[in-house]
Design a protein around this motif. Structure first.
Motif, mmCIF file in Angstrom:
data_model
loop_
_atom_site.group_PDB
_atom_site.id
_atom_site.type_symbol
_atom_site.label_atom_id
_atom_site.label_comp_id
_atom_site.label_asym_id
_atom_site.label_seq_id
_atom_site.Cartn_x
_atom_site.Cartn_y
_atom_site.Cartn_z
ATOM 1 N N GLY A 286 -12.215 12.782 -13.239
ATOM 2 C CA GLY A 286 -11.715 11.646 -14.000
ATOM 3 C C GLY A 286 -10.256 11.334 -13.758
ATOM 4 N N LEU A 287 -9.731 11.680 -12.573
ATOM 5 C CA LEU A 287 -8.339 11.406 -12.230
ATOM 6 C C LEU A 287 -8.250 10.134 -11.383
ATOM 7 C CD1 LEU A 287 -7.124 14.987 -11.247
ATOM 8 C CD2 LEU A 287 -6.974 13.862 -13.452
ATOM 9 N N THR A 288 -7.153 9.403 -11.522
ATOM 10 C CA THR A 288 -7.001 8.159 -10.768
ATOM 11 C C THR A 288 -5.693 8.055 -9.992
ATOM 12 O OG1 THR A 288 -6.036 7.012 -12.683
ATOM 13 C CG2 THR A 288 -8.436 6.888 -12.418
ATOM 14 N N ARG A 289 -4.655 8.787 -10.406
ATOM 15 C CA ARG A 289 -3.327 8.596 -9.786
ATOM 16 C C ARG A 289 -3.124 9.537 -8.616
ATOM 17 N NH1 ARG A 289 -0.136 5.714 -7.698
ATOM 18 N NH2 ARG A 289 2.026 5.424 -8.312
ATOM 19 N N TYR A 290 -2.950 8.961 -7.422
ATOM 20 C CA TYR A 290 -2.807 9.744 -6.199
ATOM 21 C C TYR A 290 -1.667 9.169 -5.366
ATOM 22 C CZ TYR A 290 -4.266 12.037 -1.808
ATOM 23 O OH TYR A 290 -4.322 12.787 -0.666
ATOM 24 N N LEU A 291 -0.673 9.997 -5.086
ATOM 25 C CA LEU A 291 0.449 9.608 -4.240
ATOM 26 C C LEU A 291 0.417 10.458 -2.979
ATOM 27 C CD1 LEU A 291 1.868 9.896 -7.463
ATOM 28 C CD2 LEU A 291 3.285 8.265 -6.236
ATOM 29 N N VAL A 292 0.574 9.816 -1.840
ATOM 30 C CA VAL A 292 0.488 10.555 -0.586
ATOM 31 C C VAL A 292 1.643 10.175 0.332
ATOM 32 C CG1 VAL A 292 -1.095 8.838 0.384
ATOM 33 C CG2 VAL A 292 -0.997 11.113 1.394
ATOM 34 N N VAL A 293 2.260 11.181 0.936
ATOM 35 C CA VAL A 293 3.332 10.974 1.905
ATOM 36 C C VAL A 293 2.687 10.722 3.266
ATOM 37 C CG1 VAL A 293 5.317 12.012 3.056
ATOM 38 C CG2 VAL A 293 4.906 12.458 0.613
ATOM 39 N N SER A 294 3.017 9.581 3.849
ATOM 40 C CA SER A 294 2.420 9.190 5.122
ATOM 41 C C SER A 294 3.525 8.810 6.102
ATOM 42 C CB SER A 294 1.431 8.043 4.892
ATOM 43 O OG SER A 294 0.697 7.761 6.065
ATOM 44 N N GLY A 295 3.135 8.111 7.185
ATOM 45 C CA GLY A 295 4.099 7.787 8.230
ATOM 46 C C GLY A 295 4.362 6.299 8.361
ATOM 47 N N ALA A 296 5.530 5.959 8.880
ATOM 48 C CA ALA A 296 5.923 4.557 9.023
ATOM 49 C C ALA A 296 5.114 3.833 10.089
ATOM 50 C CB ALA A 296 7.410 4.466 9.350
ATOM 51 N N GLY A 297 4.381 4.560 10.919
ATOM 52 C CA GLY A 297 3.547 3.919 11.931
ATOM 53 C C GLY A 297 2.269 3.332 11.372
ATOM 54 N N VAL A 298 1.882 3.730 10.177
ATOM 55 C CA VAL A 298 0.654 3.235 9.557
ATOM 56 C C VAL A 298 0.806 1.746 9.250
ATOM 57 C CG1 VAL A 298 -0.820 3.393 7.507
ATOM 58 C CG2 VAL A 298 0.021 5.477 8.616
ATOM 59 N N ALA A 299 -0.224 0.974 9.574
ATOM 60 C CA ALA A 299 -0.217 -0.469 9.324
ATOM 61 C C ALA A 299 -0.945 -0.784 8.034
ATOM 62 C CB ALA A 299 -0.871 -1.205 10.484
ATOM 63 N N ALA A 300 -0.484 -1.839 7.337
ATOM 64 C CA ALA A 300 -1.103 -2.277 6.095
ATOM 65 C C ALA A 300 -0.978 -3.788 5.985
ATOM 66 C CB ALA A 300 -0.438 -1.600 4.895
ATOM 67 N N PRO A 301 -1.877 -4.439 5.253
ATOM 68 C CA PRO A 301 -1.774 -5.886 5.070
ATOM 69 C C PRO A 301 -0.413 -6.260 4.481
ATOM 70 C CG PRO A 301 -3.899 -5.088 4.299
ATOM 71 C CD PRO A 301 -3.075 -3.880 4.596
ATOM 72 N N GLY A 302 0.172 -7.356 4.963
ATOM 73 C CA GLY A 302 1.464 -7.797 4.459
ATOM 74 C C GLY A 302 2.639 -7.313 5.275
ATOM 75 N N ASP A 303 2.409 -6.415 6.235
ATOM 76 C CA ASP A 303 3.511 -5.941 7.077
ATOM 77 C C ASP A 303 4.125 -7.103 7.858
ATOM 78 O OD1 ASP A 303 2.969 -3.416 6.214
ATOM 79 O OD2 ASP A 303 2.265 -2.637 8.130
ATOM 80 N N ASP A 304 5.441 -7.090 7.955
ATOM 81 C CA ASP A 304 6.177 -8.086 8.737
ATOM 82 C C ASP A 304 7.345 -7.347 9.389
ATOM 83 O OD1 ASP A 304 7.162 -10.382 9.849
ATOM 84 O OD2 ASP A 304 8.072 -11.133 7.994
ATOM 85 N N ARG A 305 7.026 -6.553 10.386
ATOM 86 C CA ARG A 305 7.990 -5.621 10.954
ATOM 87 C C ARG A 305 9.080 -6.336 11.757
ATOM 88 N NH1 ARG A 305 5.899 -0.047 11.425
ATOM 89 N NH2 ARG A 305 3.891 0.017 10.358
#
Length: 258
Positions: free
Chosen positions: A146-165
Motif C-alpha cells: 500500500g505504498l505510493t511514494r517512490y524517489l529514484v536517483v537516475s541519470g541525465a541521459g534519460v529522456a522524458a516527455p517535455g525535454d528541450d535540451r
C-alpha cells in the motif's frame, strides 16, 4: 530545511488552545479533545524511509541527510557490516534487492521508498539491468504494502516527455549513449516502468555526481541540464525535500550544481 516537527506541534497546540479559550469553533461544532489529539499525532507520526543503495556515493549522502532530518530508516544492504558504524540508528535489512522476500522485509513499516541503486562494476554481468529489474519488483512490492511514494536517483541521459535540451544537455546525452549504452538503456527502461505505474514517483535525473559538502541549493529544470556536475550533498537535500511536497510527483527533473 523543513520546519522541526516539535515546533510545528507547539504552534498548532497554541493555536487550538487560543481558539478554545476565545470560544471560537468550527462550523456547528467545537474542537474536541479527540480532534486535538488526532492533529498532534498526525504531525508527530514518524515517516519511515526504505532506502536502497545506501552504501554508494549518492546513497551515503542520502542516508546522512535523512538521519539529520530525523527520519527513521530501513536500509537494504548486501554487506551490513558497511553500516555497522551506525549502530541502532538505522534498521539494516540484509539481502539482494531483486529478491521479493527481501523487498517485503524492507518495506515493512515504511512510508516512502528512495532508491540510489546502480550497477556495481565488481558484480560483472550480474549488474546488467539492475535498475529496471529492482524497480520492476519494487513497484509490485509497494502495491502489496500500500505504498505510493517512490524517489529514484537516475541519470541525465534519460529522456522524458517535455525535454528541450540545450547544447550542454544534448552533448551530455550523446556522451552517455556512447560511453554507457547499457546503463542508459537500463535507466530508460526504469523510467518507463514508473511512467506506466500508478505510483507517485519522482525520477531525479543527475549529471556526474561528485562527493563534496553542501554549498547551495541544487538547480532544478524540467527541460535540460545546464552543467555536467552535481554535488552529492545538494542532491541529498533535494531528494529529501521531495518528501514534503508534491511539486515533482510523476515528473523527472534534472538536478545540478552551479
Amino acid at each position: 530545511m523543513t520546519t522541526p516537527r516539535g515546533g510545528l506541534r507547539v504552534a498548532l497546540l497554541l493555536l487550538l488552545t487560543s481558539l478554545l479559550a476565545s470560544g471560537c469553533a468550527l462550523p456547528q461544532q467545537r474542537l474536541s479533545a479527540d480532534a486535538i489529539r488526532a492533529a498532534e499525532q498526525a504531525i508527530e507520526r514518524p515517516r519511515t524511509i526504505a532506502l536502497l543503495g545506501g552504501t554508494g556515493l549518492a546513497g551515503s549522502y542520502l542516508l546522512r541527510e535523512a538521519l539529520a532530518r530525523g527520519y527513521p530508516l530501513r536500509v537494504l544492504s548486501r554487506s551490513p557490516q558497511k553500516l555497522a558504524y551506525l549502530g541502532d540508528r538505522v534498521t539494516v535489512i540484509e539481502g539482494d534487492a531483486r529478491d521479493p522476500a527481501v523487498l517485503d522485509s524492507l518495506l515493512q513499516g515504511a512510508d516512502a521508498v528512495i532508491s540510489a541503486i546502480g550497477p556495481v562494476p565488481a558484480d560483472g554481468a550480474a549488474a546488467k539491468g539492475i535498475s529496471s529489474a529492482v524497480t520492476g519488483k519494487l513497484i509490485t512490492a509497494m502495491q502489496r504494502h500500500g505504498l505510493t511514494r517512490y524517489l529514484v536517483v537516475s541519470g541525465a541521459g534519460v529522456a522524458a516527455p517535455g525535454d528541450d535540451r540545450n547544447a550542454t544537455g544534448w552533448w551530455m546525452r550523446q556522451l552517455v549513449k556512447i560511453r554507457y549504452p547499457e546503463i542508459l538503456r537500463d535507466k530508460q527502461a526504469e523510467y518507463q516502468l514508473l511512467a506506466d505505474s500508478d505510483l507517485q514517483w519522482t525520477v531525479v535525473r543527475c549529471p556526474l555526481i561528485e562527493s563534496g559538502p553542501y554549498v547551495q541549493p541544487a538547480i532544478v529544470s524540467l527541460a535540460t541540464p545546464a552543467t555536467f556536475r552535481l554535488r552529492a550533498a545538494e542532491l541529498a537535500e533535494f531528494v529529501l525535500e521531495q518528501l514534503e511536497t508534491a511539486d515533482y510527483h510523476r515528473r523527472a527533473p534534472f538536478v545540478y550544481s552551479r
